[in-house]
Design a protein around this motif. Structure first.
Motif, PDB file in Angstrom:
ATOM      1  N   GLY A   1       0.946  -1.502   0.054  1.00 28.86           N
ATOM      2  CA  GLY A   1       0.148  -0.439  -0.085  1.00 28.86           C
ATOM      3  C   GLY A   1       0.406   1.325  -0.068  1.00 28.86           C
ATOM      4  N   GLU A   2       0.466   2.186  -0.640  1.00 30.27           N
ATOM      5  CA  GLU A   2       1.102   3.623  -0.788  1.00 30.27           C
ATOM      6  C   GLU A   2       1.160   4.552   0.882  1.00 30.27           C
ATOM      7  OE1 GLU A   2       2.917   4.420  -2.993  1.00 30.27           O
ATOM      8  OE2 GLU A   2       2.485   2.932  -4.206  1.00 30.27           O
ATOM      9  N   GLY A   3      -0.260   4.408   1.046  1.00 31.98           N
ATOM     10  CA  GLY A   3       0.044   5.279   2.965  1.00 31.98           C
ATOM     11  C   GLY A   3       0.735   4.832   3.832  1.00 31.98           C
ATOM     12  N   ALA A   4       1.585   3.381   3.790  1.00 30.18           N
ATOM     13  CA  ALA A   4       2.231   3.005   5.014  1.00 30.18           C
ATOM     14  C   ALA A   4       3.657   4.024   5.504  1.00 30.18           C
ATOM     15  CB  ALA A   4       3.121   1.326   4.576  1.00 30.18           C
ATOM     16  N   LYS A   5       4.220   3.698   3.821  1.00 30.98           N
ATOM     17  CA  LYS A   5       5.894   4.879   4.510  1.00 30.98           C
ATOM     18  C   LYS A   5       4.944   6.593   5.307  1.00 30.98           C
ATOM     19  CE  LYS A   5      10.034   7.361   3.052  1.00 30.98           C
ATOM     20  NZ  LYS A   5      10.282   7.369   1.874  1.00 30.98           N
ATOM     21  N   GLU A   6       4.267   6.958   4.928  1.00 28.86           N
ATOM     22  CA  GLU A   6       3.614   8.583   5.038  1.00 28.86           C
ATOM     23  C   GLU A   6       2.387   8.198   6.934  1.00 28.86           C
ATOM     24  OE1 GLU A   6       0.292   9.646   2.802  1.00 28.86           O
ATOM     25  OE2 GLU A   6       1.685  10.194   0.589  1.00 28.86           O
ATOM     26  N   ALA A   7       2.262   6.614   7.105  1.00 29.95           N
ATOM     27  CA  ALA A   7       1.569   6.781   8.550  1.00 29.95           C
ATOM     28  C   ALA A   7       2.677   6.749   9.225  1.00 29.95           C
ATOM     29  CB  ALA A   7       0.968   5.460   8.141  1.00 29.95           C
ATOM     30  N   ILE A   8       4.120   5.503   8.907  1.00 25.15           N
ATOM     31  CA  ILE A   8       5.128   5.559   9.289  1.00 25.15           C
ATOM     32  C   ILE A   8       6.210   6.795  10.062  1.00 25.15           C
ATOM     33  CG2 ILE A   8       7.449   4.732   9.784  1.00 25.15           C
ATOM     34  CD1 ILE A   8       6.194   2.764   8.080  1.00 25.15           C
ATOM     35  N   THR A   9       5.462   8.040   8.675  1.00 27.02           N
ATOM     36  CA  THR A   9       6.417   8.885   8.908  1.00 27.02           C
ATOM     37  C   THR A   9       5.182  10.199   9.891  1.00 27.02           C
ATOM     38  OG1 THR A   9       7.454   8.717   6.891  1.00 27.02           O
ATOM     39  CG2 THR A   9       7.688  11.736   7.505  1.00 27.02           C
ATOM     40  N   LYS A  10       4.672   9.516  10.373  1.00 30.17           N
ATOM     41  CA  LYS A  10       3.539  10.770  10.476  1.00 30.17           C
ATOM     42  C   LYS A  10       3.766   9.944  12.164  1.00 30.17           C
ATOM     43  CE  LYS A  10      -1.521  12.053  11.417  1.00 30.17           C
ATOM     44  NZ  LYS A  10      -2.413  12.780  10.827  1.00 30.17           N
ATOM     45  N   ALA A  11       3.644   8.791  12.107  1.00 28.87           N
ATOM     46  CA  ALA A  11       4.036   8.584  13.643  1.00 28.87           C
ATOM     47  C   ALA A  11       5.577   8.540  14.534  1.00 28.87           C
ATOM     48  CB  ALA A  11       3.710   7.512  13.375  1.00 28.87           C
ATOM     49  N   VAL A  12       6.513   8.808  13.451  1.00 27.15           N
ATOM     50  CA  VAL A  12       7.369   8.515  14.536  1.00 27.15           C
ATOM     51  C   VAL A  12       8.329  10.608  13.977  1.00 27.15           C
ATOM     52  CG1 VAL A  12       9.974   7.646  14.539  1.00 27.15           C
ATOM     53  CG2 VAL A  12       7.904   6.206  13.451  1.00 27.15           C
ATOM     54  N   ASP A  13       7.752  11.362  13.940  1.00 27.84           N
ATOM     55  CA  ASP A  13       8.919  12.715  12.061  1.00 27.84           C
ATOM     56  C   ASP A  13       8.966  12.403  13.437  1.00 27.84           C
ATOM     57  OD1 ASP A  13       9.475  14.137  10.513  1.00 27.84           O
ATOM     58  OD2 ASP A  13       7.756  14.962  10.363  1.00 27.84           O
ATOM     59  N   PHE A  14      10.233  14.135  13.610  1.00 25.10           N
ATOM     60  CA  PHE A  14      11.260  14.832  14.587  1.00 25.10           C
ATOM     61  C   PHE A  14      11.616  15.733  13.629  1.00 25.10           C
ATOM     62  CE2 PHE A  14      13.752  11.679  13.676  1.00 25.10           C
ATOM     63  CZ  PHE A  14      15.184  12.494  12.725  1.00 25.10           C
ATOM     64  N   LEU A  15      11.752  16.940  14.545  1.00 25.08           N
ATOM     65  CA  LEU A  15      12.586  17.987  13.402  1.00 25.08           C
ATOM     66  C   LEU A  15      14.425  18.340  14.791  1.00 25.08           C
ATOM     67  CD1 LEU A  15      12.616  20.893  12.315  1.00 25.08           C
ATOM     68  CD2 LEU A  15      11.554  21.795  14.280  1.00 25.08           C
ATOM     69  N   ALA A  16      15.438  18.626  13.497  1.00 31.64           N
ATOM     70  CA  ALA A  16      16.334  18.458  13.713  1.00 31.64           C
ATOM     71  C   ALA A  16      17.020  19.997  13.626  1.00 31.64           C
ATOM     72  CB  ALA A  16      17.348  17.604  13.672  1.00 31.64           C
ATOM     73  N   TYR A  17      17.062  20.063  14.823  1.00 28.92           N
ATOM     74  CA  TYR A  17      17.813  21.863  14.431  1.00 28.92           C
ATOM     75  C   TYR A  17      19.097  22.446  15.651  1.00 28.92           C
ATOM     76  CZ  TYR A  17      14.764  23.495  18.516  1.00 28.92           C
ATOM     77  OH  TYR A  17      14.739  22.717  20.369  1.00 28.92           O
TER      78      TYR A  17
END
Length: 398
Positions: A301-317
């Protein structure tokens, strides 16, 4: 007076190997009394042993030792010369370097005078020898997630989208996913460029430069989830992967194509590799270059990566950063948060763990990277929902 000569030798003959006889001659005629004379004939005993010559030196490679070894010869001062074969003598033994087996053969000859000679000649059997075998896993620096802490076993699962092609280093013995503890033993290429199929190709380092390796096992997992399952429970045991080759004959490379695949997938490439201590045979081996095909039949499925990205995303700065970098994150679930920073060689250089993160809060971790040797790093953040990896770059000269 009609003299007559006679002797008592008869059929007496001295032994050619050493003996003596005495012969008496008698002269008689009609005029005088018989006259006798005798002589002793002595042959010096033959005590000289025959001379044995070994066959031409023989070196074989991974073959059975012959039962007999022909090609030897004998020569003797009395009997002449002739061919000779040897028979195995004693048990096989190893050379000092352990790369050859040595088998003695006994060559014997006894001449007609009873003189015996014996000589030991040796056949060398060179062997292919492998040792120091280690578990190996392929790691994609951009997408890899270590099995730890979800499992006690080290190794990596790697993420790919349709169209991706990547060459992954294959590390053996990299305990705790720390490649600085392991050895680079080859590479694995993951090719997802063909629609509906993904090909995983192993290339083991065996070029004669430095330490060479060979592969005795290969196991590949391709699936929608990070790990395969056994009885509904995630596992990283290689026996549960979608392809298993558990008895390769020290191969230097195989290729596995998984067909009927779509959507983003995870790939785990495992092997057992051994150091090649010595080799006499020519490559390729019986398994080298073998290709396999597995009809996988999965749609991730196409949405698998998007779901993982949304669940585990972070910001480095800040980006780029100077000495220190901040990792900011917020999740809609309670979880432990594990942050790891790797250098460009894949070595773990910093780590941080938050075991008290509360759902919905904004949290951050400050990582001090001063004193490190690289200007580019990889940050991997892991939660119970998955893993995200991002590149960060330092602005300060190292």
């Amino acid at each position: 007076c009609d003299p007559q000569l006679s002797n008592d030798a008869g059929e007496q003959m001295p032994d050619a190997c050493g003996d003596s006889i005495t012969v008496t001659w008698t002269i008689t005629d009609t005029c005088i009394e018989p006259i006798t004379a005798s002589a002793t004939f002595t042959i010096v005993p033959d005590l000289e042993k025959p001379v044995i010559t070994c066959p031409e030196p023989m070196t074989i490679c991974m073959e059975e030792f012959p039962t007999e070894w022909a090609g030897g010869s004998w020569s003797d001062n009395c009997d002449g010369t002739g061919p000779l074969s040897g028979v195995k003598d004693g048990e096989m033994r190893y050379s000092e370097d352990g790369c050859a087996q040595l088998q003695d053969y006994k060559f014997m000859y006894t001449d007609s005078c009873g003189n015996s000679a014996m000589k030991i000649c040796t056949i060398t059997r060179e062997i292919d020898k492998y040792d120091n075998c280690e578990t190996a896993f392929a790691m994609d620096m951009e997408t890899a997630s270590c099995f730890i802490p979800s499992f006690k076993r080290w190794g990596w699962t790697n993420h790919y989208d349709e169209g991706d092609i990547s060459e992954l280093p294959l590390y053996a013995g990299a305990a705790q996913c720390d490649v600085s503890k392991g050895a680079l033993v080859g590479s694995v290429t993951v090719d997802y460029s063909q629609e509906g199929e993904i090909t995983v190709t192993y290339a083991i380092d065996n070029d004669g430069i430095g330490m060479d390796y060979a592969m005795s096992e290969a196991h590949v997992y391709v699936g929608c989830d990070m790990y395969p399952e056994k009885n509904g429970t995630p596992t990283v045991a290689p026996g549960q992967y979608t392809f298993n080759a558990g008895s390769l004959d020290h191969s230097t490379g195989i290729s596995v194509t998984f067909t009927n695949v779509s959507g983003p997938v995870y790939v785990i490439a495992h092997a057992v590799t051994c150091e090649e201590l010595c080799r006499c045979s020519d490559r390729p081996g019986v398994d080298d270059g073998n290709t396999y095909t597995v009809d996988l039949g999965i749609d991730c499925g196409e949405g698998a990566k998007e779901a993982i990205t949304k669940a585990v995303d972070f910001l480095a700065y800040p980006v780029p950063f100077d000495q220190e970098v901040n990792i900011k994150y917020s999740f809609d679930y309670d979880t432990d948060v594990n942050i790891e920073v790797f250098d460009i060689k894949g070595a773990l250089i910093r780590s941080s763990e938050n075991t008290q993160y509360i759902k919905g809060t904004v949290d951050s971790s400050k990582i001090d990277l001063s004193g490190t040797d690289n200007q580019m790093f990889f940050v991997r953040l892991t939660t119970k929902e998955g893993t995200m990896i991002k590149k960060i770059v330092s602005s300060s000269p190292q």
